[in-house]
Design an enzyme around this catalytic site. Sequence first.
Site, PDB file in Angstrom:
ATOM      1  N   LYS A 117       2.443  -3.387   7.204  1.00 15.10           N
ATOM      2  CA  LYS A 117       2.677  -3.554   5.753  1.00 15.10           C
ATOM      3  C   LYS A 117       4.105  -3.132   5.399  1.00 15.10           C
ATOM      4  O   LYS A 117       4.776  -3.775   4.593  1.00 15.10           O
ATOM      5  CB  LYS A 117       1.667  -2.745   4.938  1.00 15.10           C
ATOM      6  CG  LYS A 117       0.242  -3.253   4.979  1.00 15.10           C
ATOM      7  CD  LYS A 117       0.037  -4.642   4.410  1.00 15.10           C
ATOM      8  CE  LYS A 117       0.264  -4.721   2.912  1.00 15.10           C
ATOM      9  NZ  LYS A 117      -0.122  -6.055   2.368  1.00 15.10           N
TER      10      LYS A 117
ATOM     11  N   TYR B 135      -1.578  -0.668  11.004  1.00 18.42           N
ATOM     12  CA  TYR B 135      -1.738  -1.311   9.692  1.00 18.42           C
ATOM     13  C   TYR B 135      -0.562  -0.984   8.782  1.00 18.42           C
ATOM     14  O   TYR B 135       0.094  -1.883   8.239  1.00 18.42           O
ATOM     15  CB  TYR B 135      -3.056  -0.865   9.041  1.00 18.42           C
ATOM     16  CG  TYR B 135      -3.119  -1.178   7.552  1.00 18.42           C
ATOM     17  CD1 TYR B 135      -3.164  -2.485   7.100  1.00 18.42           C
ATOM     18  CD2 TYR B 135      -3.116  -0.146   6.597  1.00 18.42           C
ATOM     19  CE1 TYR B 135      -3.199  -2.777   5.736  1.00 18.42           C
ATOM     20  CE2 TYR B 135      -3.157  -0.423   5.246  1.00 18.42           C
ATOM     21  CZ  TYR B 135      -3.200  -1.741   4.820  1.00 18.42           C
ATOM     22  OH  TYR B 135      -3.227  -2.022   3.473  1.00 18.42           O
TER      23      TYR B 135
ATOM     24  N   THR C 195       0.823  -1.210   0.000  1.00 17.12           N
ATOM     25  CA  THR C 195       0.000   0.000   0.000  1.00 17.12           C
ATOM     26  C   THR C 195       0.860   1.265   0.000  1.00 17.12           C
ATOM     27  O   THR C 195       2.009   1.236   0.452  1.00 17.12           O
ATOM     28  CB  THR C 195      -0.892  -0.001   1.270  1.00 17.12           C
ATOM     29  OG1 THR C 195      -1.468   1.283   1.453  1.00 17.12           O
ATOM     30  CG2 THR C 195      -0.093  -0.330   2.520  1.00 17.12           C
TER      31      THR C 195
HETATM   32  P1  NAD Z   1      -9.475  -7.523   2.216  1.00 13.85           P
HETATM   33  O1  NAD Z   1      -9.464  -7.293   3.689  1.00 13.85           O
HETATM   34  O2  NAD Z   1     -10.700  -7.212   1.427  1.00 13.85           O
HETATM   35  O3  NAD Z   1      -9.124  -9.061   1.916  1.00 13.85           O
HETATM   36  C1  NAD Z   1      -8.128  -9.747   2.604  1.00 13.85           C
HETATM   37  C2  NAD Z   1      -8.277 -11.231   2.294  1.00 13.85           C
HETATM   38  O4  NAD Z   1      -7.193 -11.923   2.953  1.00 13.85           O
HETATM   39  C3  NAD Z   1      -9.582 -11.840   2.815  1.00 13.85           C
HETATM   40  O5  NAD Z   1     -10.143 -12.690   1.845  1.00 13.85           O
HETATM   41  C4  NAD Z   1      -9.142 -12.612   4.050  1.00 13.85           C
HETATM   42  O6  NAD Z   1      -9.964 -13.759   4.285  1.00 13.85           O
HETATM   43  C5  NAD Z   1      -7.724 -13.009   3.679  1.00 13.85           C
HETATM   44  N1  NAD Z   1      -6.875 -13.188   4.863  1.00 13.85           N
HETATM   45  C6  NAD Z   1      -6.743 -12.338   5.918  1.00 13.85           C
HETATM   46  N2  NAD Z   1      -5.903 -12.862   6.824  1.00 13.85           N
HETATM   47  C7  NAD Z   1      -5.481 -14.053   6.323  1.00 13.85           C
HETATM   48  C8  NAD Z   1      -4.612 -15.054   6.788  1.00 13.85           C
HETATM   49  N3  NAD Z   1      -4.003 -14.950   7.986  1.00 13.85           N
HETATM   50  N4  NAD Z   1      -4.376 -16.150   6.013  1.00 13.85           N
HETATM   51  C9  NAD Z   1      -4.992 -16.261   4.806  1.00 13.85           C
HETATM   52  N5  NAD Z   1      -5.866 -15.370   4.325  1.00 13.85           N
HETATM   53  C10 NAD Z   1      -6.098 -14.269   5.082  1.00 13.85           C
HETATM   54  O7  NAD Z   1      -8.208  -6.722   1.668  1.00 13.85           O
HETATM   55  P2  NAD Z   1      -8.029  -5.942   0.277  1.00 13.85           P
HETATM   56  O8  NAD Z   1      -8.568  -4.575   0.420  1.00 13.85           O
HETATM   57  O9  NAD Z   1      -8.482  -6.802  -0.824  1.00 13.85           O
HETATM   58  O10 NAD Z   1      -6.445  -5.812   0.233  1.00 13.85           O
HETATM   59  C11 NAD Z   1      -5.637  -6.856  -0.335  1.00 13.85           C
HETATM   60  C12 NAD Z   1      -4.189  -6.451  -0.251  1.00 13.85           C
HETATM   61  O11 NAD Z   1      -3.976  -5.240  -0.944  1.00 13.85           O
HETATM   62  C13 NAD Z   1      -3.684  -6.224   1.172  1.00 13.85           C
HETATM   63  O12 NAD Z   1      -2.390  -6.747   1.272  1.00 13.85           O
HETATM   64  C14 NAD Z   1      -3.682  -4.713   1.317  1.00 13.85           C
HETATM   65  O13 NAD Z   1      -2.698  -4.304   2.229  1.00 13.85           O
HETATM   66  C15 NAD Z   1      -3.357  -4.280  -0.094  1.00 13.85           C
HETATM   67  N6  NAD Z   1      -3.861  -2.952  -0.495  1.00 13.85           N
HETATM   68  C16 NAD Z   1      -5.169  -2.626  -0.306  1.00 13.85           C
HETATM   69  C17 NAD Z   1      -5.624  -1.372  -0.757  1.00 13.85           C
HETATM   70  C18 NAD Z   1      -7.085  -0.978  -0.633  1.00 13.85           C
HETATM   71  O14 NAD Z   1      -7.438   0.152  -0.976  1.00 13.85           O
HETATM   72  N7  NAD Z   1      -7.984  -1.842  -0.190  1.00 13.85           N
HETATM   73  C19 NAD Z   1      -4.753  -0.474  -1.346  1.00 13.85           C
HETATM   74  C20 NAD Z   1      -3.420  -0.856  -1.531  1.00 13.85           C
HETATM   75  C21 NAD Z   1      -3.006  -2.108  -1.101  1.00 13.85           C
END
Ligand code: NAD
Length: 346
Positions: A159, A155, A130
Site C-alpha cells: 500500500k 500488505y 491505510t
Molecule cells: P476488501 O478486501 O473487502 O475488498 C477489496 C475489493 O477489491 C473486493 O471486492 C475484491 O474483489 C476487489 N479486488 C481485489 N483485487 C482486485 C483486482 N486485482 N482487480 C479488481 N478488483 C479487485 O477490502 P476493504 O477492506 O474494503 O478495503 C478497501 C480499500 O481500503 C483497500 O485499498 C484497503 O487497503 C483500504 N483500507 C482498508 C481499511 C480496513 O480497515 N478494511 C482501512 C484503511 C484502508
Amino acid sequence: MKILVTGGAGFIGSAVVRLAVARDHAVVNLDALTYAGSLENIANVADDPLYAFEQANIRDRAALDRIFAAHQPDAVMHLAAESHVDRSIDGPGGFIETNITGTYNMLESARSYWVARGKPEEFRFHHISTDEVYGSLGAEGMFTEDTPYDPRSPYSASKASSDHLVRAWHETYGLPVVLTNCSNNYGPFHFPEKLVPVVILNALAGKPIPVYGEGLNVRDWLYVEDHADALLLVLEKGALGRSYNIGGENEARNIDLVKTICGILDQKRPKDVPYADQIAFVQDRAGHDLRYAIDPSRIRDELGWRPSVTVEEGLERTVQWYLDNEDWWRALQNRDGVGQRLGSKG
Ligand code: NAD
C-alpha cells in the site's frame, strides 16, 4: 458526477457505492470479484439506473482502458486491493501484483484518458489507503500526514508503494490526485475473516474467539459508513495533491474491543455463560504492529468532517446487522481460507 469506483464489491468500496448512488452520483463499479468481493454487498443498487458494474481485474491494463473509454468517468475512487495482512504474510505475490502493479495500471489508464480529454482540471484520482503505511507507534503519539512511511508487513509495504506511485504521477505528470489514509474500519458487510466479524461469528457458533498474542495491540476504529462519507467529501472538496488521514479517535486494545462485542452479544442473544468465556489467546501475528492512532485534525479543520457515530453505537449496529444477515455471512464462510488460521507462515 460519474465516479469509477474500483473494489466496489468489497467491504469499504460497497459502502462508497451505496452512499454515492444514494447521493445521486452515477457509479461504475469495477471489481474482479476475488474471494473478498460479493455482489450481494451492492444488491440494493444493482437495478438503479445510476449504477453499472464491470467485472475486470486492475492487473489487466487493456480492460481498464476499455472501461475508461466506455464510461467516461469524471473521477476515480481507487479501493481495489488485496487487504488482509495475514494473507499477505502467507502469499505476498498477489499483494505486489494487485496493490502495486494494479495501481500503476490504474494511474496509467487514468492518465491516458485524462490527457485524451485535454487534461480537465476538475478530474480527480482518489487513492484510498491505510494508516498501516506509517508503521507502528509506541504508547504515545499519533500519525499525521507528515509521519514518515515505515511499513512493516507485505500488505502495508504494498500500500505504501502504491501511495508513492500516486504522488509521483501527480508531481511528474500533473494527474489531479487526492489521497486518504484511514484507520481500521468495522461495520456491515465486513468479510468474515477480519477481527470484528470473526469475534461475532465465532461467539455465535460457540467456538473459541481467537485473540492474537495478549490482545494488547491498539487500533483506532472507524464505522465504515463514516469512512465512506469522508471519502466522498475528500473527493469533492479535498485540495489537489493533498493527503488526508481519516480516523475515528476511538483507540481500543484488541482485547477490550473483543470484550465489548461479547458484552453486546450477551444483551442481544443471551445464553447461560458470558460470551467472553470463549476468548482464547493464540499465537501472535508475525511482525504485529503494536499501535496505530490517527490524528484527524486536517480533515476535521480543513473539510469539517467528523464521524457520526460513537464506537459503542457503531458496534451495536454492526452486531445487530450480523444477527439479521445470517444468509450473507454463511455463504461467505465457504470461501477459500475463511475460518482457518492464516499468516502463521511468517
Ligand atoms: P476488501 O478486501 O473487502 O475488498 C477489496 C475489493 O477489491 C473486493 O471486492 C475484491 O474483489 C476487489 N479486488 C481485489 N483485487 C482486485 C483486482 N486485482 N482487480 C479488481 N478488483 C479487485 O477490502 P476493504 O477492506 O474494503 O478495503 C478497501 C480499500 O481500503 C483497500 O485499498 C484497503 O487497503 C483500504 N483500507 C482498508 C481499511 C480496513 O480497515 N478494511 C482501512 C484503511 C484502508
